[in-house]
Design an enzyme around this catalytic site. Structure first.
Site, short mmCIF file in Angstrom:
data_model
loop_
_atom_site.label_atom_id
_atom_site.label_comp_id
_atom_site.label_asym_id
_atom_site.label_seq_id
_atom_site.Cartn_x
_atom_site.Cartn_y
_atom_site.Cartn_z
N ASP A 26 33.23 53.19 6.96
CA ASP A 26 34.22 53.24 7.53
C ASP A 26 34.50 51.85 7.58
O ASP A 26 34.20 51.07 8.15
CB ASP A 26 33.85 53.70 8.95
CG ASP A 26 35.04 53.43 10.06
OD1 ASP A 26 36.08 52.86 9.73
OD2 ASP A 26 34.81 53.65 11.30
N LYS A 87 42.94 44.66 7.28
CA LYS A 87 43.44 46.10 6.95
C LYS A 87 44.64 46.42 7.20
O LYS A 87 45.70 47.00 6.51
CB LYS A 87 42.52 47.10 7.66
CG LYS A 87 42.74 48.62 7.41
CD LYS A 87 41.77 49.35 8.15
CE LYS A 87 41.90 50.71 8.11
NZ LYS A 87 40.94 51.64 8.77
N GLU A 186 40.23 59.35 7.73
CA GLU A 186 39.38 59.09 9.03
C GLU A 186 39.32 60.27 9.88
O GLU A 186 38.17 60.64 10.41
CB GLU A 186 39.77 58.02 9.69
CG GLU A 186 39.60 56.55 9.17
CD GLU A 186 40.35 55.42 9.65
OE1 GLU A 186 40.97 55.35 10.52
OE2 GLU A 186 40.29 54.11 8.63
N ASP A 208 42.11 58.53 17.99
CA ASP A 208 41.58 57.44 17.63
C ASP A 208 42.06 56.27 18.00
O ASP A 208 43.04 56.02 17.68
CB ASP A 208 41.28 57.43 16.20
CG ASP A 208 40.92 56.19 15.34
OD1 ASP A 208 40.25 55.25 16.26
OD2 ASP A 208 40.44 56.19 14.28
P1 ADP Z 1 38.70 49.77 14.53
O1 ADP Z 1 38.78 51.33 14.16
O2 ADP Z 1 39.97 49.37 14.85
O3 ADP Z 1 37.66 48.88 13.66
P2 ADP Z 1 36.65 50.37 16.55
O4 ADP Z 1 36.73 51.94 16.99
O5 ADP Z 1 35.55 49.70 16.35
O6 ADP Z 1 37.95 49.48 16.08
O7 ADP Z 1 36.87 49.90 18.06
C1 ADP Z 1 36.94 48.35 18.78
C2 ADP Z 1 37.38 48.49 20.09
O8 ADP Z 1 36.53 49.18 20.78
C3 ADP Z 1 37.50 47.32 21.00
O9 ADP Z 1 38.54 46.88 21.60
C4 ADP Z 1 36.22 47.15 21.97
O10 ADP Z 1 36.58 46.10 22.91
C5 ADP Z 1 36.06 48.32 22.14
N1 ADP Z 1 35.03 49.03 22.77
C6 ADP Z 1 33.65 48.97 22.20
N2 ADP Z 1 32.75 49.31 23.17
C7 ADP Z 1 33.67 49.89 24.27
C8 ADP Z 1 32.97 50.06 25.42
N3 ADP Z 1 31.67 50.32 25.76
N4 ADP Z 1 34.19 50.50 26.45
C9 ADP Z 1 35.37 50.12 25.98
N5 ADP Z 1 35.86 49.57 24.93
C10 ADP Z 1 35.01 49.55 23.82
MG MG Z 2 38.37 52.86 13.17
#
Ligand code: ADP
Ligand code: MG
Length: 636
Positions: A26, A87, A186, A208
């Site tokens: 991913d 990205k 995704e 998402d």
């Molecule tokens: P991407 O797909 O854009 O790479 P992610 O799915 O990894 O992103 O998400 C990252 C986001 O998830 C960040 O903004 C982070 O603050 C949030 N996040 C991670 N854990 C938590 C949580 N326990 N509660 C709320 N938000 C969270």
């Molecule tokens: Mg993602």
């Protein structure tokens, strides 16, 4: 694009399957993950601290490159050496990039033309290279954890990624020494992780919400293949926006506590980091408090869930609004969905879960960690593709396949993205009276005009019995097998005359050629359509002129002198219109010529019937009178 080979269950196509393993990746805007699956049990690979998420940040130093936590941490002190959110730039043209440039914390170089470049740590790099560095890190992590060679991967991309961005992603994989078994959307990967592909046919929404972007997709599962019915989202809506709302709240409080000094950029960054901690903490706790240490002056800020909800509610509602639009696009009511899948770290936020459940009218699926769900699905797909299993998603045709028709136009028979294997038949007919052969020209591409697509094969169907134009029925069958091999056959159905040719569409067309063709089709879609309509009008006009010419030769004696002159005038007018590019004028010319020859046609018909009744079989007569309209040539 290499079409995938599909193998029988249990047959492994890899001679070194023991040594090498395929992984699922991913490649996220904020975080990336790598996972692997054995016996359909996928696992995210963790570092020695037990962390699965690898921040998608790259630190460029004089002699070294670091990816992940270290790079993200360096953002604070050396922002000029770190690249994040790469990205967002994948496969983007200069213009798109300039639109997001001010939101990116690093400098862009657009001087060279063509692909945009990032200026960082004294280097100038393309987004493909930066993504390549992230993928290399993930591959390294996998090799160290598995103690095996990793050379193949399934990589996920947003459903809305265009071909440019998809190709850029594939190129980064190449740089990282990875062969892409498949790019999977995704939301599709998330659905696979939940095993939805094994269930009954159904329609699912995937919501998402990540660090920087929001995507919502509606997938339909049919015969083991997921089709994206509709997709939407926002490229600037995610956890970062929630952080901004909370940081502003903290900074406002601070101003009230210690006076109205203006927050510097560094202060804002610090506040954003604290805001993120607070927000993530409040996912599992009712309340908490955090110190904000700016310019040597410390203030404490407490926040509870209710206040957090107020701060982020407008952004959450924005996602719900987008979801509503995407459902409208797919012409679906929330109640018609079979399930909702949550993806992305921010979907842990209680308010987000609650609003999603309220909007869709049911509890979303949350058993699988929303951070991991996409990588796990990718790993399952990687296993399926290398080990052979029943859980295979079939591939799709990368470009449309079609035939040349009159006027140099293309009639698409198999649309781009059709799941394979597939067989589609279409009927064509002859253009001229007494035509006994037909040239079949098979082309591949998205453009409306033959010359701008790729020619795949030509063959001729002979032995068509002489009939009135439009009476012969020629059935052309396109069959694409699981390996992407195309066979085209043509058959005149009243006599069974048949010809067949095998063509290989997927080989010999390089990815860059394909990307260029797709780009051209998008750029020229409007031009093409106008050109097509114009050519169709000309073909219609030609057909009419041809028919009238024949009629005058055969039954010219039925025309009075004055009538003949009028018809001649209309014919000339139509010829003049055809020489120009005004489609409306050609259509008008056709209409007036049709109207002007109506009486003549009626008289011919009378004569024809009288002749026919003198000995012609009744069914032959019917055939002559009801010649089918040529396929696909209706006026629009
Ligand atoms: P991407 O797909 O854009 O790479 P992610 O799915 O990894 O992103 O998400 C990252 C986001 O998830 C960040 O903004 C982070 O603050 C949030 N996040 C991670 N854990 C938590 C949580 N326990 N509660 C709320 N938000 C969270
Ligand atoms: Mg993602």
């Amino acid at each position: 694009m290499n079409l995938l080979q599909i193998h029988e269950p249990g047959q492994t196509p890899l001679p070194h399957a023991k040594k090498s393993m395929a992984v699922g990746i991913d490649l996220g805007t904020t975080n990336s993950l790598v996972a692997v699956s054995e016996n359909q049990k996928p696992l995210v690979l963790k570092d020695t601290h037990g962390r699965g998420l690898v921040p998608s940040a790259v630190l460029y130093q004089a002699g070294s490159i670091h990816v992940g936590e270290l790079a993200r941490a360096a953002l604070k002190d050396h922002p000029e050496r770190v690249v994040v959110s790469i990205k967002r730039l994948m496969g983007r043209g200069q213009e798109d990039v300039m639109r997001v440039a001010d939101q990116l914390p690093y400098e862009l170089d657009t001087s060279a033309g063509g692909m945009v470049r990032v200026k960082v740590g004294g280097r100038v790099l393309t987004p493909v290279e930066v993504s390549g560095h992230i993928l290399e890190e993930l591959r390294g992590r996998a090799e160290r954890t598995l103690n095996r060679e990793v050379r193949q991967a399934v990589i996920t991309v947003p459903a809305h990624f265009d071909d440019g961005a998809r190709n850029a992603t594939k190129d980064s994989a190449k740089l990282a020494g990875l062969q892409v078994l498949r790019l999977v959307n995704e939301p599709t990967a998330a659905a696979l992780a939940y095993g939805l592909d094994k269930g009954a046919e159904g329609t699912y929404a995937v919501y998402d919400l990540g660090g920087g972007t929001f995507d919502v997709s509606v997938l339909r599962l049919r015969m083991g293949v997921f089709q994206v019915l509709a997709t939407g989202g926002h490229v600037q809506l995610g956890g970062d926006d929630f952080d901004r709302a909370v940081a502003e709240h903290f900074l406002g409080e601070r101003t009230r506590m210690v006076g109205a000094e203006k927050a510097t950029t560094a202060d804002v960054k610090r506040a954003l980091a604290v805001a993120r901690q607070a927000r993530e903490h409040l996912t599992a706790h009712e309340t908490g408090s955090w110190p904000l240490d700016l310019g040597g002056r410390l203030t404490w800020h407490s926040l509870d869930q209710a206040t957090l909800n107020q701060l982020i509610a407008p952004k959450v509602e924005q996602t719900i609004e987008i979801a509503r639009c995407v459902l409208d696009d797919a012409r679906l009511e929330p109640s018609e969905l079979s399930g909702i899948v949550l993806v992305g770290g921010v979907t842990r936020t209680p308010l987000v879960r609650r609003r999603v459940a309220e909007f869709f009218g049911r509890e979303p699926l949350t058993d699988i960690d929303p951070d991991e769900v996409v990588a796990l699905g990718a790993a399952l797909q990687a296993e399926a593709l290398t080990r052979g299993s029943e859980a295979l998603l079939l591939d799709v045709t990368p470009l449309s396949l079609g035939l040349e028709t009159m006027g140099g136009l293309v009639e698409k028979v198999v649309q781009r993205n059709t799941p394979i294997p597939v067989s589609i038949a279409q009927e064509f007919t002859t253009y001229q009276d007494g035509q006994t052969a037909m040239a079949i020209h098979v082309v591949q591409g998205e453009r409306e005009l033959v010359g701008e697509n790729r020619s795949l094969a030509r063959f001729e169907l002979h032995g068509i019995p002489p009939m009135t134009a439009g009476a012969a029925r020629i059935r052309v069958l396109f069959s694409v097998d699981a390996d992407g091999l195309l066979t085209v056959s043509a058959e005149e159905t009243t006599t069974g005359t048949r010809q067949e040719v095998a063509v290989k569409p997927a080989y010999g067309l390089s990815e860059s050629e394909m990307a260029a063709m797709l780009r051209a089709s998008i750029d020229h879609a409007k031009d093409d359509m106008n050109e097509r309509l114009l050519r169709e009008a000309r073909v219609d006009a030609e057909r009419l002129l041809h028919a009238i010419d024949g009629a005058i030769c055969a039954d010219g004696d039925l025309l009075e002198d004055r009538e003949r002159k009028d018809v001649q005038r209309l014919i000339e007018a139509l010829h003049r219109a055809m020489a120009g590019r005004d489609r409306g004028a050609i259509l008008d010319g056709i209409d007036t010529l049709n109207a002007g020859t109506e009486a003549f046609a009626a008289r011919r018909m009378d004569r024809g019937i009288q002749a026919a009744l003198q000995g012609v079989a009744v069914n032959a007569l019917a055939e002559r009178l009801e010649a089918p309209k040529p396929h696909g040539r209706g006026r629009k």
